[in-house]
Design a protein around this motif. Structure first.
Motif, PDB file in Angstrom:
ATOM      1  N   GLU A 239       1.029  -1.211  -0.196  1.00  0.00           N
ATOM      2  CA  GLU A 239       0.005   0.048   0.102  1.00  0.00           C
ATOM      3  C   GLU A 239       0.990   1.196   0.024  1.00  0.00           C
ATOM      4  OE1 GLU A 239      -3.865   2.168   2.345  1.00  0.00           O
ATOM      5  OE2 GLU A 239      -2.707   0.341   3.173  1.00  0.00           O
ATOM      6  N   LYS A 240       1.877   1.108   0.837  1.00  0.00           N
ATOM      7  CA  LYS A 240       3.036   2.452   0.905  1.00  0.00           C
ATOM      8  C   LYS A 240       3.484   2.773  -0.491  1.00  0.00           C
ATOM      9  CE  LYS A 240       6.881   4.219   3.387  1.00  0.00           C
ATOM     10  NZ  LYS A 240       7.989   4.071   4.429  1.00  0.00           N
TER      11      LYS A 240
ATOM     12  N   ALA B 291       3.718   5.650  -5.548  1.00  0.00           N
ATOM     13  CA  ALA B 291       3.731   5.729  -6.944  1.00  0.00           C
ATOM     14  C   ALA B 291       2.640   6.653  -7.690  1.00  0.00           C
ATOM     15  CB  ALA B 291       3.784   4.128  -7.545  1.00  0.00           C
ATOM     16  N   VAL B 292       1.486   6.601  -6.851  1.00  0.00           N
ATOM     17  CA  VAL B 292       0.328   7.495  -7.538  1.00  0.00           C
ATOM     18  C   VAL B 292       0.803   9.022  -7.161  1.00  0.00           C
ATOM     19  CG1 VAL B 292      -1.972   8.272  -7.028  1.00  0.00           C
ATOM     20  CG2 VAL B 292      -1.398   5.498  -7.217  1.00  0.00           C
ATOM     21  N   LYS B 293       1.236   9.049  -6.102  1.00  0.00           N
ATOM     22  CA  LYS B 293       1.819  10.567  -5.692  1.00  0.00           C
ATOM     23  C   LYS B 293       2.684  11.140  -6.522  1.00  0.00           C
ATOM     24  CE  LYS B 293       3.598  13.495  -2.327  1.00  0.00           C
ATOM     25  NZ  LYS B 293       4.528  13.632  -0.924  1.00  0.00           N
ATOM     26  N   ARG B 294       3.678  10.402  -7.288  1.00  0.00           N
ATOM     27  CA  ARG B 294       4.763  10.700  -8.257  1.00  0.00           C
ATOM     28  C   ARG B 294       4.158  10.937  -9.325  1.00  0.00           C
ATOM     29  NH1 ARG B 294       7.744   6.472  -5.797  1.00  0.00           N
ATOM     30  NH2 ARG B 294       7.233   5.038  -7.488  1.00  0.00           N
ATOM     31  N   LYS B 295       2.996  10.083  -9.811  1.00  0.00           N
ATOM     32  CA  LYS B 295       2.468  10.302 -11.295  1.00  0.00           C
ATOM     33  C   LYS B 295       1.591  11.458 -11.246  1.00  0.00           C
ATOM     34  CE  LYS B 295       0.430   8.997 -15.088  1.00  0.00           C
ATOM     35  NZ  LYS B 295      -0.535   8.035 -15.232  1.00  0.00           N
TER      36      LYS B 295
ATOM     37  N   SER C  33      -3.831  12.434  -4.695  1.00  0.00           N
ATOM     38  CA  SER C  33      -3.200  11.000  -4.921  1.00  0.00           C
ATOM     39  C   SER C  33      -3.836  10.474  -3.837  1.00  0.00           C
ATOM     40  CB  SER C  33      -1.863  11.227  -5.007  1.00  0.00           C
ATOM     41  OG  SER C  33      -1.278  11.771  -3.531  1.00  0.00           O
ATOM     42  N   THR C  34      -4.156  10.896  -2.589  1.00  0.00           N
ATOM     43  CA  THR C  34      -4.842   9.910  -1.521  1.00  0.00           C
ATOM     44  C   THR C  34      -6.336   9.619  -2.126  1.00  0.00           C
ATOM     45  OG1 THR C  34      -3.523  11.037   0.249  1.00  0.00           O
ATOM     46  CG2 THR C  34      -5.597  10.081   0.801  1.00  0.00           C
TER      47      THR C  34
END
Length: 523
Positions: free
Chosen positions: A44-45, A50-54, A172-173
């Protein structure tokens, strides 16, 4: 014609596959490797990072305002939502204070125009709950500002503090939370299986019936255990160990009662499942692309075939099942005739039905580094000239994809018990191998034949099918390996007993009955 192909672009294929499991487009090009032994929280981390970077890349370098608003609207399709109201030039002290605080937080002092970074009031919404904060759509805010209140000393006593939030973190969250929930809701049958399996396993370990205190959940577990190929021990019903690791809300996925937050127990089921399916989709799409690119090499009929071989190809026993047969020029016709006789035995034993839209080919597959190949789109089963013992494995893949039209049998809930026990037994056996064992190194590596590959449901199905014929039915054939000693072929009595029950049922009942059973499981 087979199913129409609209695109061979990897990104399009990934989006299609992720949509099937309730995951949005933005996650489709995020590749997260499954590290052996990784926990649910670790995955999950990695997913959130990864989503935050995207999201950061999209917001800061690739998107304009309208595209950002469209992304927010798309991301807000789940229970978690974000509303955006752009800020204009300040008209009063409160608005001027908010803009000054945003300039400080975004380190914009000296910049020409704060409005170029799209200052905004954002509203976090979850059902009837709302929380307002201020942010910059095109500039990150430091951690100390995220979801915290700030004010100016000179006027905080008169106008108060204001909540701020970093937009990259917030969006992202939102994306991850909504996608995990969407994925979870599509996994209800799997979740119910894992919860039931948990109590069966705890009962076996303790030697006493272990169940939750909730009477309704107890009844559901008792009722579903047998239909899921699981069995609670026959122990004294008056002596029960109560274990409340899972609740009725978990079992029924009544997520709204928890404000759409997954319990720790659900996360232990859902997050590893999500990780496994992400890896499986990446592998599946890679195979689909390889399948199309290798068309001529592996299963497009060659132009120059010996006359004698052409004669045999036009009249042989394999044509009773397959619509087309191809033999490599180096095929020993005498040996092939022997295989025909064995195929008659196999066909009758399994009651194989005609698959006239399929081809069966004997080729040299050295370039593919495979003993056999099955191509579901082109409906072709290919075995290497030197590996007739690969046939049953590839036939397993064929049956998996064709027994029930439009459905992959190994992905149905009735196969969960087999795949779950298979994973446990194989992972245990591999873990006990020496660290420098070649198979263990490959298992933990990034090559094609690694853990992710061997634990795909389609591979588990094909290998279990081989074991079913060889170890349980004692079927002796050149189409089966002589020995099954690899760690990926578990032969423990409990596994053989389970696959006997599974394949006896699957191969012996009408296809409509299998689907009806699945609907009962899910319903």
């Amino acid at each position: 014609m087979t199913e129409r192909v609209y695109s061979l672009r990897k990104e399009v294929l990934l989006k299609e596959e992720y949509q099937k499991i309730g995951v949005g487009d933005i996650l489709s090009d995020i590749n997260i490797s499954m590290v052996p032994g990784a926990t649910a929280s670790e995955f999950e981390k990695k997913l959130r990072s990864a989503v935050k970077r995207k999201v950061k890349k999209l917001l800061m370098t690739e998107m304009g305002l309208n595209e950002i608003l469209d992304l927010v609207n798309e991301a807000s399709s789940g229970p978690h939502k974000i509303g955006i109201k752009l800020l204009a030039e300040p008209q009063n002290e409160t608005e001027s204070t908010i803009m000054e605080l945003l300039r400080d937080a975004g380190k914009l002092k000296g910049k020409l125009n704060t409005l170029d970074y799209y200052p905004a009031e954002i509203c976090f919404m979850l059902e009837d709950q709302q929380q307002v904060a201020y942010t910059l759509l095109k500039q990150e805010l430091p951690t100390k500002y995220h979801k915290r209140r700030w004010g100016l000393k000179r006027n905080m006593n008169s106008i108060g503090y204001f909540m701020f939030a970093d937009f990259v973190r917030s969006l992202s969250t939102l994306i991850v939370d909504n996608n995990i929930l969407s994925f979870t809701l599509q996994q209800q049958d799997f979740i119910q299986f894992k919860i039931t399996e948990y109590y069966v396993t705890r009962s076996e370990i303790s030697g006493l019936l272990t169940l939750p205190e909730c009477a309704e959940l107890q009844e559901l577990i008792r009722k579903n255990a047998q239909s899921m190929n699981l069995s609670l021990p026959n122990t004294d019903p008056d002596h029960i160990i109560y274990d409340n690791s899972y609740s009725l809300d978990d079992y029924l996925l009544s997520l709204q009662k928890r404000s759409f937050k997954l319990s720790d127990g659900l996360k232990k089921i859902v997050i590893p499942r999500m990780c496994r399916m992400f890896c499986s989709i990446q592998e599946k799409v890679k195979r689909m692309l390889d399948e199309h690119s290798s068309y001529a090499k592996a299963f497009q009929t060659k132009k120059h075939i010996k006359t004698k071989n052409l004669e045999v190809m036009s009249q042989n026993e394999f044509l009773s099942v397959y619509g087309q047969i191809e033999l490599d020029n180096d095929t020993d016709i005498t040996k092939f005739r022997q295989l025909e006789l064995e195929f008659i035995q196999l066909r009758e034993y399994l009651s194989l039905t005609p698959a006239s839209d399929h081809s069966f080919r004997i080729r040299k597959l050295g370039r593919h580094r495979a003993a056999g190949l099955y191509y579901p789109y082109y409906k072709a089963l290919v075995i290497d000239l030197d590996s007739p013992d690969a046939f049953v494995h590839e036939l397993g893949h064929q049956l998996d994809c064709t027994m029930i039209p439009g459905t992959t049998v190994s992905e149905l809930s009735g196969f969960y018990a087999v795949s779950s026990l298979y994973e446990q037994l194989v992972e245990k056996e591999v873990s006990e191998l020496p660290e420098n064992d070649p198979f263990k190194l490959a298992w933990n590596g990034s090559s094609k034949y690694n853990q992710s590959y061997f634990l795909e449901s389609t591979e588990i199905f094909a290998r279990s099918f081989e074991l079913y014929l060889k170890k349980i039915k004692k079927f002796d054939s050149s189409f089966l390996k002589e020995e099954y000693t690899s760690p990926v072929y578990p032969t423990q009595p409990e596994f053989l007993s389970l696959i006997k029950k599974y394949f006896d049922y699957l191969l012996g009942c009408p296809r409509e009955e299998v689907l009806s059973y699945e609907k009962q499981m899910i319903g």
